[in-house]
Design an enzyme around this catalytic site. Structure first.
Site, PDB file in Angstrom:
ATOM      1  N   GLU A  87       0.767  -1.141  -0.125  1.00 20.14           N
ATOM      2  CA  GLU A  87      -0.255  -0.197   0.161  1.00 20.14           C
ATOM      3  C   GLU A  87       0.963   1.033   0.288  1.00 20.14           C
ATOM      4  O   GLU A  87       1.741   1.094   0.653  1.00 20.14           O
ATOM      5  CB  GLU A  87      -1.035  -0.347   1.324  1.00 20.14           C
ATOM      6  CG  GLU A  87      -1.821   1.423   1.499  1.00 20.14           C
ATOM      7  CD  GLU A  87      -3.141   2.224   0.175  1.00 20.14           C
ATOM      8  OE1 GLU A  87      -2.296   2.331  -0.887  1.00 20.14           O
ATOM      9  OE2 GLU A  87      -3.516   0.598   0.342  1.00 20.14           O
ATOM     10  N   ASP A 113       5.184   1.941  -3.634  1.00 14.80           N
ATOM     11  CA  ASP A 113       4.545   2.044  -4.228  1.00 14.80           C
ATOM     12  C   ASP A 113       4.047   0.417  -4.948  1.00 14.80           C
ATOM     13  O   ASP A 113       5.477  -0.126  -5.003  1.00 14.80           O
ATOM     14  CB  ASP A 113       5.139   2.841  -5.828  1.00 14.80           C
ATOM     15  CG  ASP A 113       4.354   2.857  -7.269  1.00 14.80           C
ATOM     16  OD1 ASP A 113       3.790   2.949  -6.924  1.00 14.80           O
ATOM     17  OD2 ASP A 113       4.891   1.629  -8.037  1.00 14.80           O
ATOM     18  N   ASP A 131      -5.910  -3.936  -6.185  1.00 15.94           N
ATOM     19  CA  ASP A 131      -7.079  -3.782  -6.053  1.00 15.94           C
ATOM     20  C   ASP A 131      -6.854  -2.392  -5.400  1.00 15.94           C
ATOM     21  O   ASP A 131      -6.920  -1.533  -4.117  1.00 15.94           O
ATOM     22  CB  ASP A 131      -7.435  -4.086  -4.641  1.00 15.94           C
ATOM     23  CG  ASP A 131      -8.695  -3.762  -4.080  1.00 15.94           C
ATOM     24  OD1 ASP A 131      -9.542  -2.946  -4.972  1.00 15.94           O
ATOM     25  OD2 ASP A 131      -9.192  -4.680  -2.998  1.00 15.94           O
TER      26      ASP A 131
END
Length: 195
Positions: A87, A113, A131
């Site tokens: 995340e 990243d 996602d």
């Protein structure tokens, strides 16, 4: 429940009026809907991503790019999968821990990243889940031919890439563009409705 500002977004945590569900809202778009207490997802797309487990012979390793409230991580971990997650936004990770019950048992979370993470010495993964897309934006560096080639190189033989993309329907321009780019790196591309 909470409002946080990060270098990337405004993050809000809300409970429904009946206090049964908790929502993670990032820049005005809902990213997580979870049942309070159990933290089980009430968002249909999480169950749809679980279809990927039917395409591999047994629980293995999964990489989830984009944590949100942690619903996808929890869904895989509860079924015996080894979960790595990445995340970019450290505030999202903190909010997931404080307000959605995300814990070390749900997987190892890396704050960076997703494409940079995949560029490292990682994998192989049986499933990779992208996602990281917001309701109003897509980090386009994650949906290029090069990014999909990188992800393909991190998949185990027979591995599966699943992507959560919000669109205005099956024939939306975003779906067409992402599918066309996927076809440059993957032999089989299937779009399924999330709701």
């Amino acid at each position: 429940i909470a409002i946080e500002q990060s270098p990337y977004a405004e993050i809000r945590v809300l409970d429904t009026p009946d206090r049964r569900l908790r929502l993670l809202v990032i820049d005005g778009g809902t990213h997580t809907i979870a049942r309070k207490g159990t933290w089980e997802s009430a968002y249909p797309y999480v169950a749809l991503l679980g279809v990927t487990r039917c395409l591999v012979p047994k629980p293995g390793r999964v990489l989830v790019v984009g944590v949100g409230g942690g619903s996808v991580l929890k869904d895989f971990a509860s079924r015996g999968w080894q979960v790595d997650a990445v995340e970019i936004d450290p505030v999202v990770v903190q909010v997931a821990k404080e307000h959605f019950g995300l814990s070390a048992e749900d997987g190892q979370v890396f704050t960076m990243d997703g494409r940079r993470f995949a560029s490292g010495d990682v994998g192989p993964y049986d499933v990779v889940v992208l996602d990281a897309f917001g309701s109003s934006s897509i980090p386009f560096h994650l949906v290029t031919r090069e990014a999909f080639g990188l992800i393909a190189s991190r998949l185990a033989p027979g591995g599966v890439l699943a992507i959560n993309v919000e669109s205005d329907g099956w024939h939306g321009e975003v779906v067409k563009a992402v599918a066309a780019t996927l076809r440059t790196q993957f032999a089989h591309v299937v779009a399924l409705p999330g709701e």
